[in-house]
Design an enzyme around this catalytic site. Structure first.
Site, mmCIF file in Angstrom:
data_model
loop_
_atom_site.group_PDB
_atom_site.id
_atom_site.type_symbol
_atom_site.label_atom_id
_atom_site.label_comp_id
_atom_site.label_asym_id
_atom_site.label_seq_id
_atom_site.Cartn_x
_atom_site.Cartn_y
_atom_site.Cartn_z
ATOM 1 N N SER A 7 0.841 -1.197 0.000
ATOM 2 C CA SER A 7 0.000 0.000 0.000
ATOM 3 C C SER A 7 0.872 1.243 0.000
ATOM 4 O O SER A 7 1.638 1.486 0.937
ATOM 5 C CB SER A 7 -0.901 0.016 1.237
ATOM 6 O OG SER A 7 -1.499 1.291 1.348
ATOM 7 N N HIS A 31 -1.376 -1.293 -4.257
ATOM 8 C CA HIS A 31 -2.618 -0.833 -3.626
ATOM 9 C C HIS A 31 -2.567 0.680 -3.457
ATOM 10 O O HIS A 31 -1.637 1.216 -2.844
ATOM 11 C CB HIS A 31 -2.762 -1.534 -2.271
ATOM 12 C CG HIS A 31 -4.069 -1.287 -1.581
ATOM 13 N ND1 HIS A 31 -5.221 -1.965 -1.900
ATOM 14 C CD2 HIS A 31 -4.402 -0.441 -0.569
ATOM 15 C CE1 HIS A 31 -6.209 -1.565 -1.121
ATOM 16 N NE2 HIS A 31 -5.735 -0.632 -0.303
ATOM 17 N N ASP A 33 -4.585 3.899 -2.051
ATOM 18 C CA ASP A 33 -5.670 4.308 -1.156
ATOM 19 C C ASP A 33 -6.149 5.708 -1.488
ATOM 20 O O ASP A 33 -5.427 6.682 -1.312
ATOM 21 C CB ASP A 33 -5.183 4.257 0.298
ATOM 22 C CG ASP A 33 -5.070 2.834 0.797
ATOM 23 O OD1 ASP A 33 -6.070 2.103 0.697
ATOM 24 O OD2 ASP A 33 -3.978 2.455 1.266
ATOM 25 N N MET A 35 -8.752 8.638 -0.690
ATOM 26 C CA MET A 35 -9.629 9.131 0.390
ATOM 27 C C MET A 35 -10.106 10.542 0.055
ATOM 28 O O MET A 35 -9.337 11.346 -0.473
ATOM 29 C CB MET A 35 -8.872 9.143 1.713
ATOM 30 C CG MET A 35 -8.257 7.785 2.057
ATOM 31 S SD MET A 35 -7.539 7.780 3.693
ATOM 32 C CE MET A 35 -6.682 6.191 3.686
ATOM 33 N N HIS A 64 -8.317 1.537 -4.118
ATOM 34 C CA HIS A 64 -9.279 1.362 -3.025
ATOM 35 C C HIS A 64 -9.949 2.717 -2.793
ATOM 36 O O HIS A 64 -9.344 3.622 -2.237
ATOM 37 C CB HIS A 64 -8.512 0.876 -1.786
ATOM 38 C CG HIS A 64 -9.347 0.739 -0.565
ATOM 39 N ND1 HIS A 64 -8.797 0.538 0.684
ATOM 40 C CD2 HIS A 64 -10.703 0.742 -0.384
ATOM 41 C CE1 HIS A 64 -9.776 0.433 1.573
ATOM 42 N NE2 HIS A 64 -10.931 0.565 0.958
ATOM 43 N N MET A 66 -12.058 4.998 -0.973
ATOM 44 C CA MET A 66 -12.744 5.331 0.277
ATOM 45 C C MET A 66 -13.375 6.697 0.072
ATOM 46 O O MET A 66 -12.937 7.709 0.624
ATOM 47 C CB MET A 66 -11.731 5.330 1.436
ATOM 48 C CG MET A 66 -11.296 3.917 1.823
ATOM 49 S SD MET A 66 -9.723 3.873 2.692
ATOM 50 C CE MET A 66 -8.604 3.877 1.298
ATOM 51 N N MET A 134 -11.829 -5.075 5.284
ATOM 52 C CA MET A 134 -11.008 -4.171 6.090
ATOM 53 C C MET A 134 -10.769 -4.770 7.466
ATOM 54 O O MET A 134 -11.716 -5.174 8.150
ATOM 55 C CB MET A 134 -11.701 -2.806 6.261
ATOM 56 C CG MET A 134 -11.832 -1.968 5.000
ATOM 57 S SD MET A 134 -10.268 -1.576 4.181
ATOM 58 C CE MET A 134 -9.336 -0.749 5.484
ATOM 59 N N ASP A 172 -6.945 -5.875 4.433
ATOM 60 C CA ASP A 172 -6.308 -4.561 4.389
ATOM 61 C C ASP A 172 -6.364 -3.912 5.765
ATOM 62 O O ASP A 172 -7.450 -3.641 6.277
ATOM 63 C CB ASP A 172 -7.067 -3.707 3.354
ATOM 64 C CG ASP A 172 -6.465 -2.322 3.171
ATOM 65 O OD1 ASP A 172 -5.392 -2.042 3.737
ATOM 66 O OD2 ASP A 172 -7.078 -1.518 2.424
HETATM 67 C C1 DX5 Z 1 -6.418 2.217 5.457
HETATM 68 C C2 DX5 Z 1 -5.991 1.797 4.078
HETATM 69 C C3 DX5 Z 1 -4.939 0.766 4.065
HETATM 70 C C4 DX5 Z 1 -3.643 1.202 4.679
HETATM 71 C C5 DX5 Z 1 -3.019 0.009 5.297
HETATM 72 O O1 DX5 Z 1 -7.520 3.055 5.354
HETATM 73 O O2 DX5 Z 1 -7.097 1.284 3.348
HETATM 74 O O3 DX5 Z 1 -4.706 0.294 2.746
HETATM 75 O O4 DX5 Z 1 -2.745 1.754 3.769
HETATM 76 O O5 DX5 Z 1 -1.904 0.447 5.989
HETATM 77 P P1 DX5 Z 1 -1.151 -0.459 7.052
HETATM 78 O O6 DX5 Z 1 -0.622 -1.637 6.344
HETATM 79 O O7 DX5 Z 1 -0.122 0.459 7.580
HETATM 80 O O8 DX5 Z 1 -2.201 -0.842 8.091
HETATM 81 ZN ZN ZN Z 2 -6.655 0.260 1.379
#
Ligand code: DX5
Ligand code: ZN
Length: 236
Positions: A7, A31, A33, A35, A64, A66, A134, A172
């Site tokens: 990620s 991956h 993320d 947001m 991903h 969010m 998650m 994740d």
């Molecule tokens: C959290 C993200 C994850 C995050 C995981 O909202 O969706 O993908 O990057 O990070 P670690 O591996 O540090 O928990």
């Molecule tokens: Zn994620």
């Protein structure tokens, strides 16, 4: 098949292309993320960053989302070079977003927050390529793995097996060399890891160690039984 998805959230945002290059040889997916400051209380990367990274690598981009309004962003992410987009089952437009993702030609992921029951995903299971479970509340990297989510991984795996579906099970949040093998024994096959890869001195080596830890755990179980019996109660 075991897939490792570093990620990028835990990488140095000042040198993203370089960081991606470090793990490319040991990773199966990247991956990303996304947001929006609404669905989760944080802002991260958007389509321009994905488009810039696309010039540097042919890796599979596992986005991903969010975000509260995925329909507004699916086409921009596709244009930017995303290979798959996961949308959250908790957003009102989830059904339309799944259809649109598929229509654009991307693989479809469906994400579930830790407190969302697997049953919410059931109506969509035959329309998706991956279920993203998650194991922390989304929004930030570096949180602790929530072991109470493990039974949901088993539920998803059993549903997939019982219905002969071809759906990946991604976990994740808080994934490392201890929690990844645990998740694998409950049926996960795709492992997102931010902190446990990018915060290490040698991220590529950390990705390899992670994969080895999972393979070792699965190798120690008995073939087909690995997804159908509870590893916490199995006799050795
Ligand atoms: C959290 C993200 C994850 C995050 C995981 O909202 O969706 O993908 O990057 O990070 P670690 O591996 O540090 O928990
Ligand atoms: Zn994620």
């Amino acid at each position: 098949m075991i897939r490792i998805a570093p990620s990028l959230l835990a990488a140095d945002f000042g040198s993203l292309a370089e960081q991606v290059g470090e793990i490319a040889g040991e990773a199966d997916l990247l991956h990303l993320d996304v947001m929006d400051g609404h669905f989760v209380p944080n802002l991260t990367i958007g389509p321009p960053v994905v488009a810039s990274l696309r010039k540097h690598t042919g890796m599979f981009f596992d986005c991903h989302l969010m975000v509260e309004e995925p329909l507004e962003f699916l086409d921009p992410f596709f244009q930017a070079g995303a290979n798959s987009c996961s949308v959250h089952v908790e957003v009102p437009s989830v059904k339309e977003a799944i259809a649109e993702t598929k229509k654009l030609g991307m693989e479809v992921g469906l994400a579930l927050n830790p407190d969302t029951p697997f049953e919410k995903a059931v109506p969509y299971m035959d329309s998706i390529n991956m279920i993203l479970i998650m194991t922390v509340f989304p929004g930030f990297g570096g949180q602790s793995f929530m072991a109470e989510v493990l039974p949901k991984i088993r539920q998803a795996r059993d549903f997939i097996t019982n219905n002969s579906l071809n759906v990946f099970v991604e976990v994740d949040g808080g994934i490392d060399h201890n929690t990844a093998p645990q998740s694998a024994l409950f049926g996960a096959d795709t492992f997102v890891a931010g902190t446990s890869i990018f915060k290490k001195d040698r991220p590529w080596e950390a990705a390899r160690v992670l994969k080895n830890s999972i393979q070792q755990a699965l190798g120690e179980t008995n073939g087909n039984e690995k997804f159908s019996s509870d590893p916490t109660t199995r006799e050795s």
